[in-house]
Design a protein around this motif. Sequence first.
Motif, PDB file in Angstrom:
ATOM      1  N   TYR A  90      -7.509  -9.232   9.358  1.00  0.00           N
ATOM      2  CA  TYR A  90      -6.619  -9.518   8.231  1.00  0.00           C
ATOM      3  C   TYR A  90      -7.205 -10.724   7.484  1.00  0.00           C
ATOM      4  CZ  TYR A  90      -2.047  -9.654   5.864  1.00  0.00           C
ATOM      5  OH  TYR A  90      -1.019  -9.586   4.933  1.00  0.00           O
ATOM      6  N   PRO A  91      -8.267 -10.494   6.730  1.00  0.00           N
ATOM      7  CA  PRO A  91      -9.049 -11.587   6.135  1.00  0.00           C
ATOM      8  C   PRO A  91      -8.229 -12.486   5.216  1.00  0.00           C
ATOM      9  CG  PRO A  91     -10.217  -9.505   5.985  1.00  0.00           C
ATOM     10  CD  PRO A  91      -8.831  -9.177   6.418  1.00  0.00           C
ATOM     11  N   GLN A  92      -8.677 -13.725   5.090  1.00  0.00           N
ATOM     12  CA  GLN A  92      -8.020 -14.666   4.189  1.00  0.00           C
ATOM     13  C   GLN A  92      -8.351 -14.393   2.724  1.00  0.00           C
ATOM     14  OE1 GLN A  92      -9.009 -18.609   5.515  1.00  0.00           O
ATOM     15  NE2 GLN A  92      -7.631 -18.510   7.275  1.00  0.00           N
ATOM     16  N   ASP A  93      -9.432 -13.671   2.490  1.00  0.00           N
ATOM     17  CA  ASP A  93      -9.773 -13.291   1.119  1.00  0.00           C
ATOM     18  C   ASP A  93      -8.576 -12.542   0.512  1.00  0.00           C
ATOM     19  OD1 ASP A  93     -10.626 -11.507  -1.064  1.00  0.00           O
ATOM     20  OD2 ASP A  93     -12.655 -12.150  -0.576  1.00  0.00           O
ATOM     21  N   PRO A  94      -7.977 -13.059  -0.566  1.00  0.00           N
ATOM     22  CA  PRO A  94      -6.747 -12.458  -1.085  1.00  0.00           C
ATOM     23  C   PRO A  94      -6.898 -11.016  -1.557  1.00  0.00           C
ATOM     24  CG  PRO A  94      -7.596 -14.118  -2.606  1.00  0.00           C
ATOM     25  CD  PRO A  94      -8.373 -14.250  -1.336  1.00  0.00           C
ATOM     26  N   LYS A  95      -8.072 -10.650  -2.034  1.00  0.00           N
ATOM     27  CA  LYS A  95      -8.248  -9.279  -2.515  1.00  0.00           C
ATOM     28  C   LYS A  95      -8.355  -8.294  -1.362  1.00  0.00           C
ATOM     29  CE  LYS A  95     -10.234 -10.497  -6.972  1.00  0.00           C
ATOM     30  NZ  LYS A  95     -11.409 -10.398  -7.883  1.00  0.00           N
ATOM     31  N   ILE A  96      -9.086  -8.683  -0.310  1.00  0.00           N
ATOM     32  CA  ILE A  96      -9.172  -7.796   0.855  1.00  0.00           C
ATOM     33  C   ILE A  96      -7.812  -7.698   1.527  1.00  0.00           C
ATOM     34  CG2 ILE A  96     -10.275  -7.388   3.081  1.00  0.00           C
ATOM     35  CD1 ILE A  96     -12.707  -8.921   2.055  1.00  0.00           C
ATOM     36  N   ARG A  97      -7.137  -8.835   1.659  1.00  0.00           N
ATOM     37  CA  ARG A  97      -5.807  -8.820   2.273  1.00  0.00           C
ATOM     38  C   ARG A  97      -4.849  -7.959   1.456  1.00  0.00           C
ATOM     39  NH1 ARG A  97      -3.035 -14.098   4.911  1.00  0.00           N
ATOM     40  NH2 ARG A  97      -4.848 -13.754   6.265  1.00  0.00           N
ATOM     41  N   ALA A  98      -4.972  -8.018   0.141  1.00  0.00           N
ATOM     42  CA  ALA A  98      -4.123  -7.195  -0.722  1.00  0.00           C
ATOM     43  C   ALA A  98      -4.389  -5.714  -0.495  1.00  0.00           C
ATOM     44  CB  ALA A  98      -4.351  -7.557  -2.186  1.00  0.00           C
ATOM     45  N   ARG A  99      -5.646  -5.350  -0.276  1.00  0.00           N
ATOM     46  CA  ARG A  99      -5.971  -3.945  -0.003  1.00  0.00           C
ATOM     47  C   ARG A  99      -5.355  -3.482   1.311  1.00  0.00           C
ATOM     48  NH1 ARG A  99      -6.726  -1.720  -4.640  1.00  0.00           N
ATOM     49  NH2 ARG A  99      -8.588  -2.414  -5.770  1.00  0.00           N
ATOM     50  N   ILE A 100      -5.380  -4.363   2.306  1.00  0.00           N
ATOM     51  CA  ILE A 100      -4.760  -4.022   3.589  1.00  0.00           C
ATOM     52  C   ILE A 100      -3.254  -3.857   3.407  1.00  0.00           C
ATOM     53  CG2 ILE A 100      -4.296  -4.838   5.936  1.00  0.00           C
ATOM     54  CD1 ILE A 100      -7.014  -6.325   5.762  1.00  0.00           C
ATOM     55  N   ASN A 101      -2.637  -4.779   2.680  1.00  0.00           N
ATOM     56  CA  ASN A 101      -1.203  -4.678   2.416  1.00  0.00           C
ATOM     57  C   ASN A 101      -0.873  -3.421   1.624  1.00  0.00           C
ATOM     58  OD1 ASN A 101      -0.725  -7.127   3.700  1.00  0.00           O
ATOM     59  ND2 ASN A 101      -0.837  -8.327   1.804  1.00  0.00           N
ATOM     60  N   GLU A 102      -1.753  -3.095   0.693  1.00  0.00           N
ATOM     61  CA  GLU A 102      -1.564  -1.893  -0.123  1.00  0.00           C
ATOM     62  C   GLU A 102      -1.511  -0.653   0.767  1.00  0.00           C
ATOM     63  OE1 GLU A 102      -3.647  -0.081  -4.109  1.00  0.00           O
ATOM     64  OE2 GLU A 102      -4.990  -0.714  -2.481  1.00  0.00           O
ATOM     65  N   TYR A 103      -2.502  -0.540   1.670  1.00  0.00           N
ATOM     66  CA  TYR A 103      -2.480   0.622   2.548  1.00  0.00           C
ATOM     67  C   TYR A 103      -1.254   0.607   3.455  1.00  0.00           C
ATOM     68  CZ  TYR A 103      -2.780   4.009   6.052  1.00  0.00           C
ATOM     69  OH  TYR A 103      -2.407   5.052   6.861  1.00  0.00           O
ATOM     70  N   MET A 104      -0.938  -0.542   4.041  1.00  0.00           N
ATOM     71  CA  MET A 104       0.160  -0.606   5.003  1.00  0.00           C
ATOM     72  C   MET A 104       1.505  -0.276   4.358  1.00  0.00           C
ATOM     73  SD  MET A 104      -1.225  -3.847   7.282  1.00  0.00           S
ATOM     74  CE  MET A 104      -0.046  -3.845   8.614  1.00  0.00           C
ATOM     75  N   SER A 105       1.650  -0.576   3.072  1.00  0.00           N
ATOM     76  CA  SER A 105       2.860  -0.183   2.346  1.00  0.00           C
ATOM     77  C   SER A 105       2.886   1.326   2.125  1.00  0.00           C
ATOM     78  CB  SER A 105       2.929  -0.917   1.001  1.00  0.00           C
ATOM     79  OG  SER A 105       3.061  -2.301   1.185  1.00  0.00           O
ATOM     80  N   TRP A 106       1.757   1.859   1.686  1.00  0.00           N
ATOM     81  CA  TRP A 106       1.653   3.311   1.426  1.00  0.00           C
ATOM     82  C   TRP A 106       1.840   4.105   2.713  1.00  0.00           C
ATOM     83  CZ3 TRP A 106      -1.938   7.183   2.787  1.00  0.00           C
ATOM     84  CH2 TRP A 106      -1.921   8.326   2.009  1.00  0.00           C
ATOM     85  N   HIS A 107       1.325   3.569   3.787  1.00  0.00           N
ATOM     86  CA  HIS A 107       1.365   4.200   5.108  1.00  0.00           C
ATOM     87  C   HIS A 107       2.784   4.610   5.503  1.00  0.00           C
ATOM     88  CE1 HIS A 107       0.288   4.483   9.471  1.00  0.00           C
ATOM     89  NE2 HIS A 107       1.479   3.928   9.659  1.00  0.00           N
TER      90      HIS A 107
END
Length: 227
Positions: A90-107
Amino acid sequence: MDARTRALEVYVDLMSQPCRALLLFLRHNHIPHTVKNVLLHRGEQKTPEFTKLNPMQKVPVIVDNGFVLTESDAILKYLATTYKVPHHWYPQDPKIRARINEYMSWHQTNTRPHAARVFILEVLMPRMTGNPPDAKKVERALADLSETLDKLESVFLKQQPFLCGDEITLADLLAICELMQPLGSGRDVLKDRPKLDAWRERIKSAMKDTFDEVHVYLYRLRDKARL
């Protein structure tokens, strides 16, 4: 106090997809924890003791030195940011973290319900009713799941190794544990999708023996279905 010495209790049922994702993360990252089994098929999530812990009567639940947390997404993010684990989860990079959050919401409205629906229709409902699976309902569920798998390939995985980039993340754990669930009826929903099948193999390789250890009960169901 060092995070690795804290008294972490984990309430799970290994037939629960999010519980398996949580245990994969904990075991692979060598986070000390005590497992408290809550057997859903016996209704143990409805006991007064567990209901005090989680009024929603669902697993997983963690208790970290008295701090109670429910919901798999929240738990995984909490652990990844509180314990000393590799940043790629769960990287601190805000864009990568946002992508993870994006998938986890869609999931939660796609991968999770659509894969679970197949398992419910082919495994749980026949066990509860004594009747064979409803072929038409299974066909519709598989069609819905197929659309989700198409999106996983084209929108999330694309040409990269993992759902959110070059390294495995929390998103991959949640997704693969859901997509393994139909194996309970002997159905491998990824076997005819080379891109997703290769993605699964990359996850298994990254998680090493832990992947199969956590899925052992599901494999037993699969083996019974093949008899």
